[in-house]
Scaffold this motif. Structure first.
Motif, PDB file in Angstrom:
ATOM      1  N   UNK A  87       0.622  -1.140  -0.106  1.00 28.79           N
ATOM      2  CA  UNK A  87       0.135  -0.008  -0.058  1.00 28.79           C
ATOM      3  C   UNK A  87       0.728   1.279   0.312  1.00 28.79           C
ATOM      4  N   UNK A  88       0.617   2.332  -1.028  1.00 27.55           N
ATOM      5  CA  UNK A  88       1.316   3.506  -0.790  1.00 27.55           C
ATOM      6  C   UNK A  88       0.424   4.826  -0.246  1.00 27.55           C
ATOM      7  N   UNK A  89       1.160   5.646   0.115  1.00 26.76           N
ATOM      8  CA  UNK A  89       0.326   7.014   0.114  1.00 26.76           C
ATOM      9  C   UNK A  89      -0.885   7.244  -0.764  1.00 26.76           C
ATOM     10  N   UNK A  90      -0.532   7.025  -2.094  1.00 25.35           N
ATOM     11  CA  UNK A  90      -1.511   7.350  -3.293  1.00 25.35           C
ATOM     12  C   UNK A  90      -2.582   6.347  -3.189  1.00 25.35           C
ATOM     13  N   UNK A  91      -2.495   5.055  -3.039  1.00 23.33           N
ATOM     14  CA  UNK A  91      -3.515   4.146  -3.058  1.00 23.33           C
ATOM     15  C   UNK A  91      -4.258   4.389  -1.577  1.00 23.33           C
ATOM     16  N   UNK A  92      -3.790   4.687  -0.542  1.00 23.09           N
ATOM     17  CA  UNK A  92      -4.259   4.943   0.710  1.00 23.09           C
ATOM     18  C   UNK A  92      -5.523   6.184   0.596  1.00 23.09           C
ATOM     19  N   UNK A  93      -4.906   7.097  -0.038  1.00 26.28           N
ATOM     20  CA  UNK A  93      -5.653   8.417  -0.240  1.00 26.28           C
ATOM     21  C   UNK A  93      -6.800   8.348  -0.991  1.00 26.28           C
ATOM     22  N   UNK A  94      -6.453   6.988  -2.068  1.00 30.11           N
ATOM     23  CA  UNK A  94      -7.537   6.979  -3.058  1.00 30.11           C
ATOM     24  C   UNK A  94      -8.678   6.233  -2.300  1.00 30.11           C
ATOM     25  N   UNK A  95      -8.337   5.402  -1.414  1.00 28.93           N
ATOM     26  CA  UNK A  95      -9.457   4.797  -0.515  1.00 28.93           C
ATOM     27  C   UNK A  95     -10.121   5.654   0.588  1.00 28.93           C
ATOM     28  N   UNK A  96      -9.223   6.481   0.999  1.00 27.80           N
ATOM     29  CA  UNK A  96      -9.946   7.386   1.888  1.00 27.80           C
ATOM     30  C   UNK A  96     -11.284   8.346   1.249  1.00 27.80           C
ATOM     31  N   UNK A  97     -10.448   8.799  -0.084  1.00 22.35           N
ATOM     32  CA  UNK A  97     -11.559   9.819  -0.673  1.00 22.35           C
ATOM     33  C   UNK A  97     -12.776   8.789  -1.332  1.00 22.35           C
ATOM     34  N   UNK A  98     -12.617   7.639  -1.450  1.00 20.70           N
ATOM     35  CA  UNK A  98     -13.904   6.876  -2.102  1.00 20.70           C
ATOM     36  C   UNK A  98     -14.732   6.520  -0.999  1.00 20.70           C
ATOM     37  N   UNK A  99     -14.373   6.927   0.517  1.00 24.69           N
ATOM     38  CA  UNK A  99     -15.435   6.654   1.315  1.00 24.69           C
ATOM     39  C   UNK A  99     -14.997   5.964   2.397  1.00 24.69           C
TER      40      UNK A  99
END
Length: 259
Positions: A47-59
Protein backbone atom coordinates in the motif's frame (compact mmCIF):
# COMPACT_ATOMS: atom_id res chain seq x y z
CA UNK A 1 -25.71 1.71 13.88
CA UNK A 2 -24.37 0.12 10.72
CA UNK A 3 -20.72 -0.70 10.03
CA UNK A 4 -19.47 -1.82 6.62
CA UNK A 5 -16.16 -3.71 6.39
CA UNK A 6 -14.73 -4.13 2.90
CA UNK A 7 -12.31 -6.92 2.01
CA UNK A 8 -8.74 -6.57 0.78
CA UNK A 9 -8.54 -4.09 -2.11
CA UNK A 10 -6.19 -5.36 -4.83
CA UNK A 11 -4.35 -2.96 -7.13
CA UNK A 12 -5.56 0.03 -9.08
CA UNK A 13 -8.37 -2.02 -10.60
CA UNK A 14 -9.75 -2.83 -7.16
CA UNK A 15 -9.34 0.79 -6.09
CA UNK A 16 -11.30 1.96 -9.13
CA UNK A 17 -14.10 -0.56 -8.54
CA UNK A 18 -14.27 0.48 -4.87
CA UNK A 19 -14.68 4.13 -5.84
CA UNK A 20 -17.35 3.25 -8.39
CA UNK A 21 -19.54 1.23 -6.02
CA UNK A 22 -18.82 2.19 -2.40
CA UNK A 23 -20.93 5.39 -2.23
CA UNK A 24 -24.07 3.60 -3.44
CA UNK A 25 -23.45 0.66 -1.11
CA UNK A 26 -23.14 2.98 1.88
CA UNK A 27 -26.36 4.76 0.92
CA UNK A 28 -28.23 1.48 0.39
CA UNK A 29 -27.49 0.18 3.89
CA UNK A 30 -27.33 3.51 5.73
CA UNK A 31 -23.73 2.91 6.73
CA UNK A 32 -22.36 4.95 9.64
CA UNK A 33 -18.73 3.76 9.58
CA UNK A 34 -16.77 2.18 6.72
CA UNK A 35 -13.59 0.14 7.24
CA UNK A 36 -11.54 -0.96 4.21
CA UNK A 37 -8.55 -3.30 4.20
CA UNK A 38 -6.06 -1.71 1.82
CA UNK A 39 -2.83 -3.67 2.29
CA UNK A 40 -2.75 -4.85 -1.35
CA UNK A 41 -4.12 -1.67 -2.91
CA UNK A 42 -0.91 -0.65 -4.69
CA UNK A 43 -0.08 -2.28 -8.02
CA UNK A 44 2.59 -4.87 -7.41
CA UNK A 45 1.69 -5.46 -3.76
CA UNK A 46 1.60 -3.39 -0.58
CA UNK A 47 0.00 0.00 0.00
CA UNK A 48 1.31 3.45 -0.92
CA UNK A 49 0.27 6.94 0.20
CA UNK A 50 -1.46 7.33 -3.15
CA UNK A 51 -3.53 4.16 -2.91
CA UNK A 52 -4.37 4.89 0.74
CA UNK A 53 -5.56 8.39 -0.12
CA UNK A 54 -7.64 6.96 -2.97
CA UNK A 55 -9.40 4.63 -0.54
CA UNK A 56 -10.05 7.43 1.94
CA UNK A 57 -11.49 9.75 -0.72
CA UNK A 58 -13.65 6.86 -2.01
CA UNK A 59 -15.48 6.80 1.33
CA UNK A 60 -13.45 4.83 3.88
CA UNK A 61 -13.32 6.12 7.46
CA UNK A 62 -10.58 3.67 8.48
CA UNK A 63 -8.03 1.65 6.51
CA UNK A 64 -6.73 -1.59 7.99
CA UNK A 65 -3.77 -3.57 6.69
CA UNK A 66 -1.80 -6.77 7.28
CA UNK A 67 1.42 -8.55 6.43
CA UNK A 68 2.27 -6.29 3.45
CA UNK A 69 1.88 -3.00 5.34
CA UNK A 70 5.61 -2.25 5.46
CA UNK A 71 6.46 -3.38 1.93
CA UNK A 72 6.49 0.24 0.66
CA UNK A 73 8.76 2.46 2.74
CA UNK A 74 7.09 5.60 1.41
CA UNK A 75 4.03 4.73 3.52
CA UNK A 76 5.85 4.85 6.85
CA UNK A 77 5.39 8.57 7.46
CA UNK A 78 1.69 8.38 6.63
CA UNK A 79 1.26 5.51 9.09
CA UNK A 80 2.66 7.77 11.80
CA UNK A 81 0.67 10.86 10.80
CA UNK A 82 -2.79 9.45 10.02
CA UNK A 83 -4.47 7.79 13.04
CA UNK A 84 -7.10 6.16 10.80
CA UNK A 85 -4.53 4.27 8.71
CA UNK A 86 -3.78 1.21 10.82
CA UNK A 87 -1.19 -1.52 10.92
CA UNK A 88 -1.54 -4.75 12.93
CA UNK A 89 -1.22 -3.88 16.62
CA UNK A 90 0.90 -6.93 17.42
CA UNK A 91 3.84 -5.75 15.33
CA UNK A 92 6.69 -4.48 17.54
CA UNK A 93 5.78 -1.24 19.32
CA UNK A 94 8.74 0.56 17.77
CA UNK A 95 7.41 -0.01 14.22
CA UNK A 96 5.68 2.90 12.44
CA UNK A 97 1.97 3.40 12.91
CA UNK A 98 -0.92 2.59 15.21
CA UNK A 99 -2.82 -0.65 15.83
CA UNK A 100 -6.22 0.77 16.74
CA UNK A 101 -8.18 3.98 16.46
CA UNK A 102 -11.38 5.69 17.60
CA UNK A 103 -14.00 7.05 15.19
CA UNK A 104 -16.32 9.55 16.87
CA UNK A 105 -19.72 9.36 15.17
CA UNK A 106 -21.31 11.85 17.58
CA UNK A 107 -23.68 9.44 19.26
CA UNK A 108 -21.16 6.65 19.84
CA UNK A 109 -17.43 5.97 19.81
CA UNK A 110 -16.35 3.26 17.39
CA UNK A 111 -13.00 1.59 18.03
CA UNK A 112 -11.34 -0.30 15.17
CA UNK A 113 -8.62 -2.78 16.10
CA UNK A 114 -6.20 -4.32 13.56
CA UNK A 115 -4.48 -7.61 14.50
CA UNK A 116 -2.49 -10.19 12.57
CA UNK A 117 -2.40 -13.94 12.99
CA UNK A 118 0.78 -15.89 13.62
CA UNK A 119 -0.13 -19.28 12.10
CA UNK A 120 1.68 -19.55 8.71
CA UNK A 121 2.56 -15.84 8.94
CA UNK A 122 5.25 -13.75 10.63
CA UNK A 123 6.12 -14.54 14.24
CA UNK A 124 4.58 -11.51 15.95
CA UNK A 125 3.27 -10.93 19.46
CA UNK A 126 0.45 -13.26 20.47
CA UNK A 127 -2.71 -11.65 18.98
CA UNK A 128 -4.89 -12.93 21.85
CA UNK A 129 -2.76 -11.19 24.48
CA UNK A 130 -2.47 -8.12 22.24
CA UNK A 131 -6.27 -7.97 22.09
CA UNK A 132 -6.46 -8.20 25.90
CA UNK A 133 -4.08 -5.25 26.30
CA UNK A 134 -5.95 -3.11 23.75
CA UNK A 135 -9.33 -3.78 25.35
CA UNK A 136 -7.94 -2.68 28.71
CA UNK A 137 -6.61 0.49 27.10
CA UNK A 138 -9.96 1.18 25.41
CA UNK A 139 -11.77 0.71 28.71
CA UNK A 140 -9.35 3.12 30.40
CA UNK A 141 -9.23 5.85 27.75
CA UNK A 142 -12.50 5.60 25.81
CA UNK A 143 -15.00 3.80 28.00
CA UNK A 144 -18.09 2.32 26.42
CA UNK A 145 -17.57 1.86 22.70
CA UNK A 146 -18.52 -0.23 19.70
CA UNK A 147 -15.40 -2.32 18.98
CA UNK A 148 -14.60 -4.09 15.70
CA UNK A 149 -11.56 -6.29 15.08
CA UNK A 150 -10.01 -6.90 11.65
CA UNK A 151 -8.03 -10.12 12.17
CA UNK A 152 -5.65 -10.48 9.23
CA UNK A 153 -4.81 -14.17 9.41
CA UNK A 154 -4.21 -17.28 7.31
CA UNK A 155 -5.67 -20.10 9.37
CA UNK A 156 -9.42 -20.54 9.78
CA UNK A 157 -8.86 -22.16 13.17
CA UNK A 158 -6.94 -19.13 14.49
CA UNK A 159 -9.63 -16.75 13.24
CA UNK A 160 -12.46 -18.71 14.81
CA UNK A 161 -10.49 -19.07 18.02
CA UNK A 162 -10.11 -15.30 18.32
CA UNK A 163 -13.81 -14.88 17.59
CA UNK A 164 -14.75 -17.14 20.50
CA UNK A 165 -12.06 -15.58 22.70
CA UNK A 166 -13.50 -12.10 22.18
CA UNK A 167 -17.17 -13.12 22.17
CA UNK A 168 -19.09 -10.69 24.36
CA UNK A 169 -16.04 -8.43 24.73
CA UNK A 170 -16.19 -6.75 21.30
CA UNK A 171 -19.00 -5.99 18.87
CA UNK A 172 -17.58 -7.92 15.90
CA UNK A 173 -14.59 -9.94 14.72
CA UNK A 174 -13.98 -10.45 11.02
CA UNK A 175 -11.17 -12.01 9.05
CA UNK A 176 -9.16 -10.69 6.13
CA UNK A 177 -6.12 -11.91 4.13
CA UNK A 178 -7.28 -15.04 2.27
CA UNK A 179 -9.23 -13.03 -0.36
CA UNK A 180 -12.02 -15.63 -0.45
CA UNK A 181 -15.32 -14.69 1.19
CA UNK A 182 -16.55 -17.37 3.59
CA UNK A 183 -20.20 -18.28 4.16
CA UNK A 184 -20.02 -18.65 7.95
CA UNK A 185 -21.30 -15.26 9.10
CA UNK A 186 -23.01 -15.57 12.47
CA UNK A 187 -23.72 -13.97 15.80
CA UNK A 188 -21.84 -15.80 18.54
CA UNK A 189 -23.50 -16.77 21.82
CA UNK A 190 -22.70 -13.47 23.56
CA UNK A 191 -23.79 -11.38 20.55
CA UNK A 192 -20.47 -10.71 18.89
CA UNK A 193 -20.74 -10.67 15.09
CA UNK A 194 -18.33 -12.98 13.30
CA UNK A 195 -17.19 -14.09 9.84
CA UNK A 196 -13.96 -15.95 9.00
CA UNK A 197 -13.08 -13.89 5.91
CA UNK A 198 -14.88 -11.02 4.21
CA UNK A 199 -13.24 -11.60 0.83
CA UNK A 200 -11.51 -9.44 -1.77
CA UNK A 201 -12.19 -6.29 -3.75
CA UNK A 202 -10.39 -6.92 -7.00
CA UNK A 203 -10.28 -9.06 -10.15
CA UNK A 204 -12.79 -11.93 -10.30
CA UNK A 205 -10.89 -14.18 -12.73
CA UNK A 206 -7.75 -14.39 -10.69
CA UNK A 207 -5.98 -16.38 -8.00
CA UNK A 208 -6.17 -14.07 -4.99
CA UNK A 209 -5.97 -11.10 -7.38
CA UNK A 210 -3.05 -12.41 -9.45
CA UNK A 211 -3.09 -13.51 -13.11
CA UNK A 212 -3.85 -17.26 -12.95
CA UNK A 213 -1.19 -18.33 -15.48
CA UNK A 214 1.55 -16.74 -13.36
CA UNK A 215 0.47 -18.60 -10.23
CA UNK A 216 0.19 -21.85 -12.21
CA UNK A 217 3.72 -21.35 -13.55
CA UNK A 218 4.97 -21.00 -9.98
CA UNK A 219 3.22 -24.19 -8.87
CA UNK A 220 4.30 -26.21 -11.91
CA UNK A 221 7.94 -25.14 -12.14
CA UNK A 222 8.82 -24.07 -8.56
CA UNK A 223 10.77 -21.24 -10.21
CA UNK A 224 10.59 -17.56 -9.16
CA UNK A 225 7.77 -15.75 -10.96
CA UNK A 226 6.99 -12.03 -10.91
CA UNK A 227 3.29 -11.77 -10.13
CA UNK A 228 0.99 -9.23 -11.78
CA UNK A 229 -2.59 -8.33 -10.94
CA UNK A 230 -5.32 -9.64 -13.20
CA UNK A 231 -7.71 -7.30 -15.00
CA UNK A 232 -11.49 -6.86 -15.30
CA UNK A 233 -14.09 -7.98 -14.40
CA UNK A 234 -13.92 -6.92 -10.76
CA UNK A 235 -15.86 -7.54 -7.55
CA UNK A 236 -16.35 -5.84 -4.19
CA UNK A 237 -16.72 -8.10 -1.17
CA UNK A 238 -17.46 -7.23 2.43
CA UNK A 239 -19.82 -7.54 5.36
CA UNK A 240 -22.46 -5.41 7.08
CA UNK A 241 -22.76 -5.42 10.86
CA UNK A 242 -25.90 -3.93 12.40
CA UNK A 243 -24.93 -3.04 15.98
CA UNK A 244 -27.00 -1.75 18.90
CA UNK A 245 -25.06 1.34 19.97
CA UNK A 246 -26.57 1.20 23.48
CA UNK A 247 -25.45 -2.38 24.24
CA UNK A 248 -22.58 -2.56 21.70
CA UNK A 249 -23.94 -5.98 20.63
CA UNK A 250 -24.47 -7.10 17.04
CA UNK A 251 -28.07 -7.53 15.87
CA UNK A 252 -27.31 -9.16 12.53
CA UNK A 253 -24.53 -9.84 10.03
CA UNK A 254 -24.91 -9.75 6.26
CA UNK A 255 -22.38 -10.61 3.58
CA UNK A 256 -22.27 -8.28 0.59
CA UNK A 257 -20.74 -8.82 -2.83
CA UNK A 258 -20.97 -6.70 -5.98
CA UNK A 259 -19.77 -7.96 -9.38
Amino acid sequence: MVVLAVGDVVGSGGCGFLREHLPALKKLYGVDVTIVNGENSADGNGITPGSAQHIFTSGADVITTGNHVYRRRELHDMLEENPFLLRPANYPARDPGHGWCVVDTGRVQVCVVNLMGTVFLDSLDNPFYAADAILKEIERTVGKAVILVDFHAEATSEKRALGFYLDGRVSAVYGTHTHVQTADEEILSKQTGYITDIGMTGPVRSILGVEPHLVLERYLTKMPVRFANAGAPYQLSGVIFDIDHFTQKTNFVKRVQIK
